[in-house]
Design an enzyme around this catalytic site. Sequence first.
Site, PDB file in Angstrom:
ATOM      1  NE  ARG A 191      -4.218  -1.512   0.011  1.00 13.76           N
ATOM      2  CZ  ARG A 191      -4.247  -2.570  -0.794  1.00 13.76           C
ATOM      3  NH1 ARG A 191      -3.220  -2.832  -1.591  1.00 13.76           N
ATOM      4  NH2 ARG A 191      -5.302  -3.359  -0.827  1.00 13.76           N
TER       5      ARG A 191
ATOM      6  CG  ASP B 213       1.928  -2.706  -8.344  1.00 12.29           C
ATOM      7  OD1 ASP B 213       1.836  -2.304  -9.525  1.00 12.29           O
ATOM      8  OD2 ASP B 213       1.085  -3.449  -7.804  1.00 12.29           O
TER       9      ASP B 213
ATOM     10  CG  HIS C 223      -2.802  -1.286  -6.893  1.00 15.51           C
ATOM     11  ND1 HIS C 223      -3.063  -0.550  -5.770  1.00 15.51           N
ATOM     12  CD2 HIS C 223      -2.935  -2.584  -6.515  1.00 15.51           C
ATOM     13  CE1 HIS C 223      -3.364  -1.359  -4.759  1.00 15.51           C
ATOM     14  NE2 HIS C 223      -3.293  -2.611  -5.198  1.00 15.51           N
TER      15      HIS C 223
ATOM     16  CD  GLU D  69      -2.738   2.914  -5.319  1.00 12.55           C
ATOM     17  OE1 GLU D  69      -1.547   2.617  -5.206  1.00 12.55           O
ATOM     18  OE2 GLU D  69      -3.654   2.062  -5.433  1.00 12.55           O
TER      19      GLU D  69
HETATM   20  P1  NAI Z   1      -1.474 -11.398   5.086  1.00 11.84           P
HETATM   21  O1  NAI Z   1      -2.567 -10.945   5.987  1.00 11.84           O
HETATM   22  O2  NAI Z   1      -1.361 -12.855   4.740  1.00 11.84           O
HETATM   23  O3  NAI Z   1      -0.061 -10.961   5.707  1.00 11.84           O
HETATM   24  C1  NAI Z   1       0.171  -9.699   6.262  1.00 11.84           C
HETATM   25  C2  NAI Z   1       1.289  -9.866   7.294  1.00 11.84           C
HETATM   26  O4  NAI Z   1       1.627  -8.568   7.775  1.00 11.84           O
HETATM   27  C3  NAI Z   1       0.871 -10.712   8.508  1.00 11.84           C
HETATM   28  O5  NAI Z   1       1.818 -11.725   8.763  1.00 11.84           O
HETATM   29  C4  NAI Z   1       0.832  -9.704   9.644  1.00 11.84           C
HETATM   30  O6  NAI Z   1       1.195 -10.257  10.900  1.00 11.84           O
HETATM   31  C5  NAI Z   1       1.873  -8.711   9.162  1.00 11.84           C
HETATM   32  N1  NAI Z   1       1.790  -7.432   9.862  1.00 11.84           N
HETATM   33  C6  NAI Z   1       0.742  -6.887  10.541  1.00 11.84           C
HETATM   34  N2  NAI Z   1       1.126  -5.747  11.129  1.00 11.84           N
HETATM   35  C7  NAI Z   1       2.434  -5.568  10.836  1.00 11.84           C
HETATM   36  C8  NAI Z   1       3.388  -4.592  11.192  1.00 11.84           C
HETATM   37  N3  NAI Z   1       3.075  -3.559  11.979  1.00 11.84           N
HETATM   38  N4  NAI Z   1       4.644  -4.716  10.709  1.00 11.84           N
HETATM   39  C9  NAI Z   1       4.981  -5.765   9.920  1.00 11.84           C
HETATM   40  N5  NAI Z   1       4.125  -6.747   9.581  1.00 11.84           N
HETATM   41  C10 NAI Z   1       2.852  -6.641  10.019  1.00 11.84           C
HETATM   42  O7  NAI Z   1      -1.590 -10.499   3.788  1.00 11.84           O
HETATM   43  P2  NAI Z   1      -1.035 -10.803   2.319  1.00 11.84           P
HETATM   44  O8  NAI Z   1      -2.048 -11.553   1.536  1.00 11.84           O
HETATM   45  O9  NAI Z   1       0.340 -11.344   2.423  1.00 11.84           O
HETATM   46  O10 NAI Z   1      -1.002  -9.321   1.698  1.00 11.84           O
HETATM   47  C11 NAI Z   1      -0.100  -8.342   2.172  1.00 11.84           C
HETATM   48  C12 NAI Z   1      -0.487  -6.986   1.599  1.00 11.84           C
HETATM   49  O11 NAI Z   1      -0.301  -6.986   0.181  1.00 11.84           O
HETATM   50  C13 NAI Z   1      -1.984  -6.627   1.758  1.00 11.84           C
HETATM   51  O12 NAI Z   1      -2.226  -6.020   3.002  1.00 11.84           O
HETATM   52  C14 NAI Z   1      -2.218  -5.652   0.643  1.00 11.84           C
HETATM   53  O13 NAI Z   1      -1.991  -4.341   1.107  1.00 11.84           O
HETATM   54  C15 NAI Z   1      -1.135  -5.980  -0.371  1.00 11.84           C
HETATM   55  N6  NAI Z   1      -1.662  -6.475  -1.656  1.00 11.84           N
HETATM   56  C16 NAI Z   1      -1.313  -5.777  -2.796  1.00 11.84           C
HETATM   57  C17 NAI Z   1      -1.752  -6.206  -4.038  1.00 11.84           C
HETATM   58  C18 NAI Z   1      -1.333  -5.511  -5.306  1.00 11.84           C
HETATM   59  O14 NAI Z   1      -1.923  -5.775  -6.381  1.00 11.84           O
HETATM   60  N7  NAI Z   1      -0.340  -4.645  -5.308  1.00 11.84           N
HETATM   61  C19 NAI Z   1      -2.656  -7.358  -4.151  1.00 11.84           C
HETATM   62  C20 NAI Z   1      -2.913  -8.045  -2.894  1.00 11.84           C
HETATM   63  C21 NAI Z   1      -2.449  -7.579  -1.704  1.00 11.84           C
END
Ligand code: NAI
Length: 328
Positions: free
Chosen positions: A234, A258, A295, A263
């Site tokens: 993000r 990305d 994105h 954005e």
């Molecule tokens: P997920 O929920 O599986 O993993 C997120 C991880 O971040 C978790 O392990 C959590 O404990 C950790 N986290 C929470 N607070 C934190 C902090 N303060 N510092 C460090 N880590 C922390 O989510 P997933 O599926 O891995 O997605 C991650 C991110 O990717 C999403 O939140 C979304 O913003 C982004 N995303 C971007 C896309 C794109 O097209 N560019 C598409 C899909 C997701």
Amino acid sequence: MENHIKIRIAFFDTKPYDKRWFDACNEAYEIIYYEGKLNQNTVGITKGFQVVCAFVNDDLNEKVVDALVENGVKLIALRCAGFSNVDLKAAKDRIPVVRVPAYSPYAVAEFAMGLLLTLNRKIHKSYNRTREYNYNINGLSGMDLHDKTVGVIGTGKIGRVFINICQGFGMKALAYDPYPAKDVNFTYVDLDRLFRESDVISLHCPLTEQTKYVVNREAISKMKPHTIIVNTSRGQLIESHALLDALQEKKLGGAALDVYEEEADYFFEDHSEGGIHDAILQLLTSLPNVLVTSHQAFLTEEALQNIASVTLENIADFFAGKGLKNQV
Ligand code: NAI
């Protein structure tokens, strides 16, 4: 499914690929596709709909949520994983919010590696050069990734896949996550160490109050001058102004973005005619060691199919009175 026939879904920020996959997966609902985004100006059209289907740059702030409730909308179905664009406090106990928590961690992690390889080895520049029959390779040197250290912030689904990919390249992986996973083959460290020791830093955490500007001026000051930052999560995880200053002062190796903090004004649309007015984005985009994509990390056929099928399943579960496994 008969009682679903009249359920109407207002689908915002529609792109041709969304429509293609939702039409292919939908049997039960009347979906009206709107190209515009959901926000205070457009929420009026949701009257008469039971569901709104929204994406990352639709703005579901308090007023929009209030209006949805007033208009009789029963469900907010996000067709994305992140939900920082929804005022959850306003929605609580009034209108459920469902999402697609994982549609393809591979899509995003593979794209992050694609950005890293492109930026590091300057493939974007070679592509432009050879299109003009310029076969000179001066200035295109990069670094071996082998034996370099990657620092991953957030070791959820995407972060873990990205670490695996990096390890395949022979990189050492450091990670930070307040909820560390067990039995891992990489090393959890605090953020300070991650910033100081990483040659590549990739962001895979959600946007929360704790993670907003996790990469700020102070964090950047700890990084090595050749460090490459990759952000596919993000935009607001990075303080863009601080990033721009560091890149201009050559205190960072490069940035592959990305996502961008402002954005919503531009991404997913063609602004090539009118140009853009965001000076920071203009400057970032113009730097030779910055790669900006719009994105698109999620954009694979597998992910699009999963997004459509899980979103429609979430909606079916809601109207069938089943537990909502993907409720936010
Ligand atoms: P997920 O929920 O599986 O993993 C997120 C991880 O971040 C978790 O392990 C959590 O404990 C950790 N986290 C929470 N607070 C934190 C902090 N303060 N510092 C460090 N880590 C922390 O989510 P997933 O599926 O891995 O997605 C991650 C991110 O990717 C999403 O939140 C979304 O913003 C982004 N995303 C971007 C896309 C794109 O097209 N560019 C598409 C899909 C997701």
